[in-house]
Design a protein around this motif. Structure first.
Motif, PDB file in Angstrom:
ATOM      1  N   THR A 186      44.696  82.022  38.901  1.00 28.13           N
ATOM      2  CA  THR A 186      44.262  80.637  39.153  1.00 28.13           C
ATOM      3  C   THR A 186      42.747  80.506  39.034  1.00 28.13           C
ATOM      4  O   THR A 186      42.250  79.454  38.645  1.00 28.13           O
ATOM      5  CB  THR A 186      44.731  80.135  40.528  1.00 28.13           C
ATOM      6  N   ALA A 187      42.008  81.568  39.343  1.00 29.08           N
ATOM      7  CA  ALA A 187      40.552  81.530  39.164  1.00 29.08           C
ATOM      8  C   ALA A 187      40.197  81.378  37.688  1.00 29.08           C
ATOM      9  O   ALA A 187      39.291  80.612  37.330  1.00 29.08           O
ATOM     10  CB  ALA A 187      39.918  82.794  39.740  1.00 29.08           C
ATOM     11  N   ILE A 188      40.919  82.081  36.828  1.00 28.09           N
ATOM     12  CA  ILE A 188      40.686  81.945  35.380  1.00 28.09           C
ATOM     13  C   ILE A 188      41.028  80.523  34.924  1.00 28.09           C
ATOM     14  O   ILE A 188      40.283  79.910  34.152  1.00 28.09           O
ATOM     15  CB  ILE A 188      41.495  82.998  34.612  1.00 28.09           C
ATOM     16  N   ALA A 189      42.137  79.997  35.414  1.00 27.07           N
ATOM     17  CA  ALA A 189      42.510  78.618  35.065  1.00 27.07           C
ATOM     18  C   ALA A 189      41.467  77.636  35.566  1.00 27.07           C
ATOM     19  O   ALA A 189      41.126  76.669  34.869  1.00 27.07           O
ATOM     20  CB  ALA A 189      43.886  78.284  35.647  1.00 27.07           C
ATOM     21  N   LEU A 190      40.945  77.874  36.763  1.00 26.90           N
ATOM     22  CA  LEU A 190      39.935  76.966  37.317  1.00 26.90           C
ATOM     23  C   LEU A 190      38.637  76.990  36.511  1.00 26.90           C
ATOM     24  O   LEU A 190      37.959  75.965  36.412  1.00 26.90           O
ATOM     25  CB  LEU A 190      39.659  77.300  38.778  1.00 26.90           C
ATOM     26  N   LEU A 191      38.282  78.129  35.950  1.00 25.41           N
ATOM     27  CA  LEU A 191      37.102  78.166  35.076  1.00 25.41           C
ATOM     28  C   LEU A 191      37.270  77.202  33.903  1.00 25.41           C
ATOM     29  O   LEU A 191      36.347  76.454  33.563  1.00 25.41           O
ATOM     30  CB  LEU A 191      36.867  79.583  34.554  1.00 25.41           C
ATOM     31  N   PHE A 192      38.452  77.217  33.306  1.00 26.06           N
ATOM     32  CA  PHE A 192      38.727  76.303  32.201  1.00 26.06           C
ATOM     33  C   PHE A 192      38.721  74.854  32.672  1.00 26.06           C
ATOM     34  O   PHE A 192      38.049  73.995  32.088  1.00 26.06           O
ATOM     35  CB  PHE A 192      40.075  76.651  31.556  1.00 26.06           C
ATOM     36  N   PHE A 193      39.486  74.567  33.740  1.00 25.07           N
ATOM     37  CA  PHE A 193      39.619  73.183  34.205  1.00 25.07           C
ATOM     38  C   PHE A 193      38.294  72.624  34.732  1.00 25.07           C
ATOM     39  O   PHE A 193      37.981  71.456  34.494  1.00 25.07           O
ATOM     40  CB  PHE A 193      40.686  73.075  35.285  1.00 25.07           C
ATOM     41  N   LEU A 194      37.523  73.432  35.445  1.00 19.03           N
ATOM     42  CA  LEU A 194      36.242  72.941  35.962  1.00 19.03           C
ATOM     43  C   LEU A 194      35.250  72.673  34.838  1.00 19.03           C
ATOM     44  O   LEU A 194      34.499  71.697  34.887  1.00 19.03           O
ATOM     45  CB  LEU A 194      35.660  73.924  36.968  1.00 19.03           C
ATOM     46  N   THR A 195      35.245  73.525  33.819  1.00 19.43           N
ATOM     47  CA  THR A 195      34.372  73.280  32.674  1.00 19.43           C
ATOM     48  C   THR A 195      34.771  71.989  31.978  1.00 19.43           C
ATOM     49  O   THR A 195      33.917  71.141  31.676  1.00 19.43           O
ATOM     50  CB  THR A 195      34.447  74.461  31.686  1.00 19.43           C
ATOM     51  N   LEU A 196      36.055  71.825  31.750  1.00 17.74           N
ATOM     52  CA  LEU A 196      36.553  70.599  31.127  1.00 17.74           C
ATOM     53  C   LEU A 196      36.226  69.378  31.990  1.00 17.74           C
ATOM     54  O   LEU A 196      35.780  68.339  31.478  1.00 17.74           O
ATOM     55  CB  LEU A 196      38.057  70.713  30.904  1.00 17.74           C
ATOM     56  N   HIS A 197      36.421  69.490  33.290  1.00 17.32           N
ATOM     57  CA  HIS A 197      36.138  68.398  34.219  1.00 17.32           C
ATOM     58  C   HIS A 197      34.658  68.009  34.168  1.00 17.32           C
ATOM     59  O   HIS A 197      34.326  66.819  34.094  1.00 17.32           O
ATOM     60  CB  HIS A 197      36.528  68.818  35.636  1.00 17.32           C
ATOM     61  N   MET A 198      33.778  69.004  34.190  1.00 22.94           N
ATOM     62  CA  MET A 198      32.341  68.705  34.176  1.00 22.94           C
ATOM     63  C   MET A 198      31.929  68.029  32.867  1.00 22.94           C
ATOM     64  O   MET A 198      31.161  67.066  32.878  1.00 22.94           O
ATOM     65  CB  MET A 198      31.533  69.986  34.383  1.00 22.94           C
ATOM     66  N   VAL A 199      32.452  68.515  31.753  1.00 21.78           N
ATOM     67  CA  VAL A 199      32.082  67.945  30.452  1.00 21.78           C
ATOM     68  C   VAL A 199      32.626  66.530  30.303  1.00 21.78           C
ATOM     69  O   VAL A 199      31.915  65.626  29.856  1.00 21.78           O
ATOM     70  CB  VAL A 199      32.595  68.851  29.302  1.00 21.78           C
ATOM     71  N   VAL A 200      33.865  66.302  30.706  1.00 19.14           N
ATOM     72  CA  VAL A 200      34.498  65.000  30.475  1.00 19.14           C
ATOM     73  C   VAL A 200      34.098  63.965  31.516  1.00 19.14           C
ATOM     74  O   VAL A 200      33.822  62.812  31.178  1.00 19.14           O
ATOM     75  CB  VAL A 200      36.039  65.157  30.438  1.00 19.14           C
ATOM     76  N   VAL A 201      34.040  64.357  32.783  1.00 20.17           N
ATOM     77  CA  VAL A 201      33.804  63.382  33.848  1.00 20.17           C
ATOM     78  C   VAL A 201      32.320  63.221  34.180  1.00 20.17           C
ATOM     79  O   VAL A 201      31.827  62.099  34.323  1.00 20.17           O
ATOM     80  CB  VAL A 201      34.609  63.770  35.109  1.00 20.17           C
ATOM     81  N   HIS A 202      31.597  64.315  34.298  1.00 19.00           N
ATOM     82  CA  HIS A 202      30.215  64.223  34.783  1.00 19.00           C
ATOM     83  C   HIS A 202      29.170  64.173  33.677  1.00 19.00           C
ATOM     84  O   HIS A 202      28.119  63.563  33.854  1.00 19.00           O
ATOM     85  CB  HIS A 202      29.925  65.391  35.727  1.00 19.00           C
ATOM     86  N   TYR A 203      29.415  64.831  32.560  1.00 19.93           N
ATOM     87  CA  TYR A 203      28.439  64.847  31.458  1.00 19.93           C
ATOM     88  C   TYR A 203      29.114  64.503  30.137  1.00 19.93           C
ATOM     89  O   TYR A 203      29.093  65.283  29.200  1.00 19.93           O
ATOM     90  CB  TYR A 203      27.775  66.228  31.365  1.00 19.93           C
ATOM     91  N   PRO A 204      29.714  63.317  30.041  1.00 17.13           N
ATOM     92  CA  PRO A 204      30.412  62.966  28.794  1.00 17.13           C
ATOM     93  C   PRO A 204      29.415  62.642  27.694  1.00 17.13           C
ATOM     94  O   PRO A 204      28.305  62.177  27.970  1.00 17.13           O
ATOM     95  CB  PRO A 204      31.212  61.726  29.179  1.00 17.13           C
ATOM     96  N   PRO A 205      29.797  62.900  26.444  1.00 15.40           N
ATOM     97  CA  PRO A 205      28.928  62.484  25.341  1.00 15.40           C
ATOM     98  C   PRO A 205      28.934  60.965  25.219  1.00 15.40           C
ATOM     99  O   PRO A 205      29.973  60.325  25.319  1.00 15.40           O
ATOM    100  CB  PRO A 205      29.565  63.151  24.117  1.00 15.40           C
ATOM    101  N   GLY A 206      27.788  60.394  25.038  1.00 12.46           N
ATOM    102  CA  GLY A 206      27.699  58.940  24.903  1.00 12.46           C
ATOM    103  C   GLY A 206      27.637  58.242  26.253  1.00 12.46           C
ATOM    104  O   GLY A 206      27.506  58.859  27.301  1.00 12.46           O
ATOM    105  N   HIS A 207      27.737  56.934  26.198  1.00 14.70           N
ATOM    106  CA  HIS A 207      27.666  56.103  27.402  1.00 14.70           C
ATOM    107  C   HIS A 207      29.054  56.011  28.048  1.00 14.70           C
ATOM    108  O   HIS A 207      30.052  55.837  27.371  1.00 14.70           O
ATOM    109  CB  HIS A 207      27.152  54.707  27.039  1.00 14.70           C
ATOM    110  N   ILE A 208      29.083  56.111  29.363  1.00 13.22           N
ATOM    111  CA  ILE A 208      30.363  56.011  30.073  1.00 13.22           C
ATOM    112  C   ILE A 208      30.424  54.673  30.806  1.00 13.22           C
ATOM    113  O   ILE A 208      29.440  54.221  31.383  1.00 13.22           O
ATOM    114  CB  ILE A 208      30.568  57.184  31.042  1.00 13.22           C
ATOM    115  N   ASN A 209      31.562  54.041  30.741  1.00  9.62           N
ATOM    116  CA  ASN A 209      31.784  52.804  31.479  1.00  9.62           C
ATOM    117  C   ASN A 209      33.225  52.804  31.989  1.00  9.62           C
ATOM    118  O   ASN A 209      34.003  53.712  31.736  1.00  9.62           O
ATOM    119  CB  ASN A 209      31.472  51.581  30.607  1.00  9.62           C
ATOM    120  N   VAL A 210      33.590  51.760  32.685  1.00  8.02           N
ATOM    121  CA  VAL A 210      34.910  51.674  33.299  1.00  8.02           C
ATOM    122  C   VAL A 210      36.013  51.690  32.253  1.00  8.02           C
ATOM    123  O   VAL A 210      37.065  52.308  32.464  1.00  8.02           O
ATOM    124  CB  VAL A 210      35.000  50.402  34.182  1.00  8.02           C
ATOM    125  N   ASP A 211      35.789  51.051  31.128  1.00 12.76           N
ATOM    126  CA  ASP A 211      36.811  51.011  30.084  1.00 12.76           C
ATOM    127  C   ASP A 211      37.146  52.405  29.564  1.00 12.76           C
ATOM    128  O   ASP A 211      38.317  52.730  29.346  1.00 12.76           O
ATOM    129  CB  ASP A 211      36.363  50.120  28.921  1.00 12.76           C
TER     130      ASP A 211
END
Length: 104
Positions: free
Chosen positions: A10-35
């Motif tokens: 699960t630690a290995i899985a969390l490395l993948f999921f946390l990286t994906l989460h940070m890139v998509v939710v916190h540091y997405p490419p471009g401008h983020i809005n509600v839509d």
């Protein structure tokens, strides 16, 4: 030994999921809005990824808590009861989290 291996997988899985989460939710490419957020939450693939992330987090956290609690000698006699508490708590939290993810 099985809990040890479960923690490592699960630690290995969390490395993948946390990286994906940070890139998509916190540091997405471009401008983020509600839509954009609602569009991502409406995608079934992202819902599946979020549910898998939830399962990995719950499994890792509850297995770790179980190991820490049963490591204390005075709680060792309650090992089987604590295991059931962890399994039931994990199942309830997983159902609640999954319902929340699917609601969007």
């Amino acid at each position: 030994m099985r809990i040890f291996l479960l923690q490592r997988w699960t630690a290995i899985a969390l490395l993948f999921f946390l990286t994906l989460h940070m890139v998509v939710v916190h540091y997405p490419p471009g401008h983020i809005n509600v839509d954009r957020v609602l569009e991502r939450l409406d995608n079934p693939l992202w819902k599946a990824i979020d549910i898998a992330f939830l399962a990995a987090v719950l499994t890792h956290a509850l297995a770790g808590a179980y190991v820490v609690i049963t490591d204390v000698q005075r709680f060792n006699v309650y090992r089987r009861a604590l295991a059931w508490v962890v399994v039931i708590a994990g199942a309830l939290l997983f159902v609640y989290g999954t319902q929340t993810i699917l609601a969007f």
